[in-house]
Write a protein that holds these residues in place. Structure first.
Motif, mmCIF file in Angstrom:
data_model
loop_
_atom_site.group_PDB
_atom_site.id
_atom_site.type_symbol
_atom_site.label_atom_id
_atom_site.label_comp_id
_atom_site.label_asym_id
_atom_site.label_seq_id
_atom_site.Cartn_x
_atom_site.Cartn_y
_atom_site.Cartn_z
ATOM 1 N N GLY A 247 0.785 -1.224 0.000
ATOM 2 C CA GLY A 247 0.000 0.000 0.000
ATOM 3 C C GLY A 247 0.818 1.275 0.000
ATOM 4 O O GLY A 247 0.257 2.372 0.075
ATOM 5 N N VAL A 248 2.127 1.166 -0.089
ATOM 6 C CA VAL A 248 3.001 2.334 -0.234
ATOM 7 C C VAL A 248 3.591 2.304 -1.640
ATOM 8 O O VAL A 248 4.145 1.278 -2.070
ATOM 9 C CB VAL A 248 4.138 2.341 0.814
ATOM 10 N N ARG A 249 3.474 3.406 -2.342
ATOM 11 C CA ARG A 249 3.997 3.502 -3.704
ATOM 12 C C ARG A 249 4.997 4.647 -3.753
ATOM 13 O O ARG A 249 4.748 5.724 -3.215
ATOM 14 C CB ARG A 249 2.842 3.750 -4.678
ATOM 15 N N TRP A 250 6.124 4.401 -4.415
ATOM 16 C CA TRP A 250 7.128 5.457 -4.562
ATOM 17 C C TRP A 250 7.776 5.359 -5.931
ATOM 18 O O TRP A 250 7.645 4.374 -6.637
ATOM 19 C CB TRP A 250 8.172 5.381 -3.441
ATOM 20 N N TRP A 251 8.462 6.439 -6.302
ATOM 21 C CA TRP A 251 9.072 6.484 -7.627
ATOM 22 C C TRP A 251 10.391 7.232 -7.556
ATOM 23 O O TRP A 251 10.604 8.086 -6.700
ATOM 24 C CB TRP A 251 8.135 7.121 -8.655
ATOM 25 N N ASN A 252 11.291 6.866 -8.462
ATOM 26 C CA ASN A 252 12.647 7.392 -8.463
ATOM 27 C C ASN A 252 12.766 8.674 -9.284
ATOM 28 O O ASN A 252 11.932 8.967 -10.144
ATOM 29 C CB ASN A 252 13.617 6.353 -9.045
ATOM 30 N N VAL A 253 13.840 9.410 -9.024
ATOM 31 C CA VAL A 253 14.171 10.551 -9.878
ATOM 32 C C VAL A 253 14.332 10.052 -11.303
ATOM 33 O O VAL A 253 14.728 8.910 -11.542
ATOM 34 C CB VAL A 253 15.459 11.253 -9.407
ATOM 35 N N LYS A 254 14.025 10.916 -12.266
ATOM 36 C CA LYS A 254 13.960 10.473 -13.652
ATOM 37 C C LYS A 254 15.296 10.480 -14.381
ATOM 38 O O LYS A 254 15.582 9.568 -15.169
ATOM 39 C CB LYS A 254 12.958 11.341 -14.422
ATOM 40 N N HIS A 255 16.113 11.490 -14.175
ATOM 41 C CA HIS A 255 17.310 11.605 -15.013
ATOM 42 C C HIS A 255 18.384 10.609 -14.578
ATOM 43 O O HIS A 255 18.684 10.491 -13.378
ATOM 44 C CB HIS A 255 17.870 13.021 -14.964
ATOM 45 N N PRO B 23 17.475 7.028 -4.418
ATOM 46 C CA PRO B 23 17.028 7.754 -5.614
ATOM 47 C C PRO B 23 15.551 8.128 -5.571
ATOM 48 O O PRO B 23 15.019 8.652 -6.544
ATOM 49 C CB PRO B 23 17.304 6.763 -6.734
ATOM 50 N N GLU B 24 14.868 7.860 -4.445
ATOM 51 C CA GLU B 24 13.440 8.127 -4.354
ATOM 52 C C GLU B 24 13.152 9.612 -4.586
ATOM 53 O O GLU B 24 13.767 10.485 -3.967
ATOM 54 C CB GLU B 24 12.914 7.716 -2.979
ATOM 55 N N ALA B 25 12.177 9.889 -5.469
ATOM 56 C CA ALA B 25 11.752 11.267 -5.714
ATOM 57 C C ALA B 25 10.578 11.640 -4.833
ATOM 58 O O ALA B 25 10.511 12.751 -4.308
ATOM 59 C CB ALA B 25 11.382 11.455 -7.185
ATOM 60 N N ASP B 26 9.634 10.723 -4.674
ATOM 61 C CA ASP B 26 8.454 10.991 -3.859
ATOM 62 C C ASP B 26 7.722 9.675 -3.632
ATOM 63 O O ASP B 26 8.052 8.657 -4.244
ATOM 64 C CB ASP B 26 7.540 11.998 -4.558
ATOM 65 N N ARG B 27 6.725 9.726 -2.740
ATOM 66 C CA ARG B 27 5.937 8.527 -2.444
ATOM 67 C C ARG B 27 4.535 8.910 -2.028
ATOM 68 O O ARG B 27 4.258 10.072 -1.724
ATOM 69 C CB ARG B 27 6.579 7.694 -1.343
ATOM 70 N N GLU B 28 3.654 7.914 -1.994
ATOM 71 C CA GLU B 28 2.313 8.111 -1.473
ATOM 72 C C GLU B 28 1.903 6.858 -0.717
ATOM 73 O O GLU B 28 2.246 5.738 -1.107
ATOM 74 C CB GLU B 28 1.317 8.428 -2.583
#
Length: 394
Positions: free
Chosen positions: A293-301, A315-320
């Motif tokens: 139930g936790v989702r996160w995403w990395n920086v793109k470049h 490298p995590e950019a943000d999460r929800e």
């Protein structure tokens, strides 16, 4: 920045499917319809390279193994992009070794890599088999040269079929071809020719996606300027009906709205993990992950990605953190797309009443709802699945 997950996310780890997704951000050219996180060599210059990306990937996978603690070995691995085949068989072998070293592979793990037909060869496929890959996914899109030109695809029309046959000759039992339908200028005869090519290739899995004009792409600019018409919804529905009819007659059954397989074993287990609410670690620039139930995403470049990891950070950019209502909505949205359907028990009382109404409208299978207490889409329901999700969700 340190990386950690809340205890409630880790609590059920191992009771749900667990996979690893690896994002390869490199492409030789940029396709006009694509909005994925990809970069050509000219766009990157000297700021990033496959070598710096691989070193960052190793660090992130080690970070993931530490963060998840008693995580199960990866049941599935999917290397996507971008164009993973640009790494060559040896580079993709290094990728799989990095996953093995960090998470380990479960016995009988499914290991898939996407490949551009033009950057493959018999030697390439043999190298992947030796490295431990079990499944190949090839981007075909169309067998019509004028459609490929509109999509800015660089492979020749016959190359995907040849590549699929080479993969099978190298020992790959499971080979997928991707098809895109609804491209401006594509005629029914063009789509039929593409389906004929798919059947000639002898693959056991087909993914067919309607063309989506994504904001910010070259295709979107051409549509906005009137150079190309937008995809027509009626044409897309007729195309989907043709695809389902041809593939079903050839023994490929739908198991998800956009996917057909020759057998249960041929279905993509990694993607089934997504649709069934599993956990996965997404490694690489811009990759998305989900655990409990936790989702996160990395920086793109790729340069920022490699630097963050080289400096000992994440490298995590943000999460929800998904709320119970958001998790319920996603379960309905994803499981309803499957041929096995969604249990009625996943719905609220209002949702169950909507399911009964959907049966009367021909959107859900009456027998499945009455007998198995499952919401299973009819053919008409597949065409209107997005709207039905909004009705069934809390």
């Amino acid at each position: 920045m340190a990386f950690a997950l809340p205890e409630h996310a880790l609590a059920g780890l191992g009771t749900r499917p667990f996979g690893v997704y690896v994002h390869v951000p490199f492409c030789a050219t940029r396709c006009g319809y694509c909005d994925f996180n990809t970069y050509t060599a000219g766009e990157l210059g000297t700021s990033a390279s496959p070598e710096s990306w691989l070193e960052g990937l190793r660090r992130e996978l080690d970070l993931g193994a530490r963060a998840l603690g008693d995580a199960p070995a990866a049941e599935t691995v999917f290397v996507g992009g971008g164009t993973p085949s640009l790494l060559g068989a040896s580079g993709l072998a290094d990728v799989l070794d990095a996953v093995r070293d960090s998470f380990g592979l479960a016995p009988g793990a499914e290991v898939t890599t996407e490949s551009n037909p033009e950057s493959t060869s018999p030697e390439f496929f043999s190298g992947l088999r030796e490295a431990g890959y079990t499944r190949i996914s090839l981007g075909m899109q169309s067998a019509a040269s004028h459609v490929l030109k509109i999509l800015d695809r660089t492979h020749t029309p016959g190359r995907p079929v040849a590549a699929a046959k080479e993969a099978r000759a190298a020992g790959f039992e499971h080979v997928n071809l991707d098809v895109i339908y609804g491209t401006p200028g594509e005629r029914t005869a063009d789509l039929r020719a593409s389906l004929d090519a798919v059947l000639e290739a002898g693959v056991d899995h087909v993914s067919a996606y309607s063309l989506i004009v994504e904001d910010g792409t070259a295709l979107a600019r051409r549509v906005r300027h009137g150079e190309l018409p937008a995809p027509d919804e009626d044409v897309l529905a007729a195309d989907y009906e043709l695809i389902d009819s041809v593939l079903s007659a050839a023994g490929l059954s739908w198991y998800e709205v956009s996917n057909w397989a020759a057998s249960e074993a041929a279905a993509c287990r990694h993607n089934l993990g997504y649709w069934r609410g599993g956990d996965w670690w997404g490694a690489g620039p811009g990759a998305h992950s989900h655990v409990g139930g936790v989702r996160w995403w990395n920086v793109k470049h790729p340069a920022r990605y490699a630097t963050a990891l080289a400096d000992g950070g994440s490298p995590e950019a943000d999460r929800e953190v998904l709320t119970p209502d958001e998790q319920a909505f996603e379960r309905i949205m994803l499981e309803l797309r499957l041929a096995e359907g969604l249990p009625v028990s996943a719905l609220t009382a209002d949702g169950a009443r909507e399911a009964e109404a959907a049966v009367a409208e021909g959107l859900l299978d009456a027998g499945a709802l009455a007998g198995k207490q499952r919401c299973v889409l009819t053919f008409r329901g597949r065409l209107l699945a997005d709207g039905l999700v909004r009705r069934l969700a809390p």
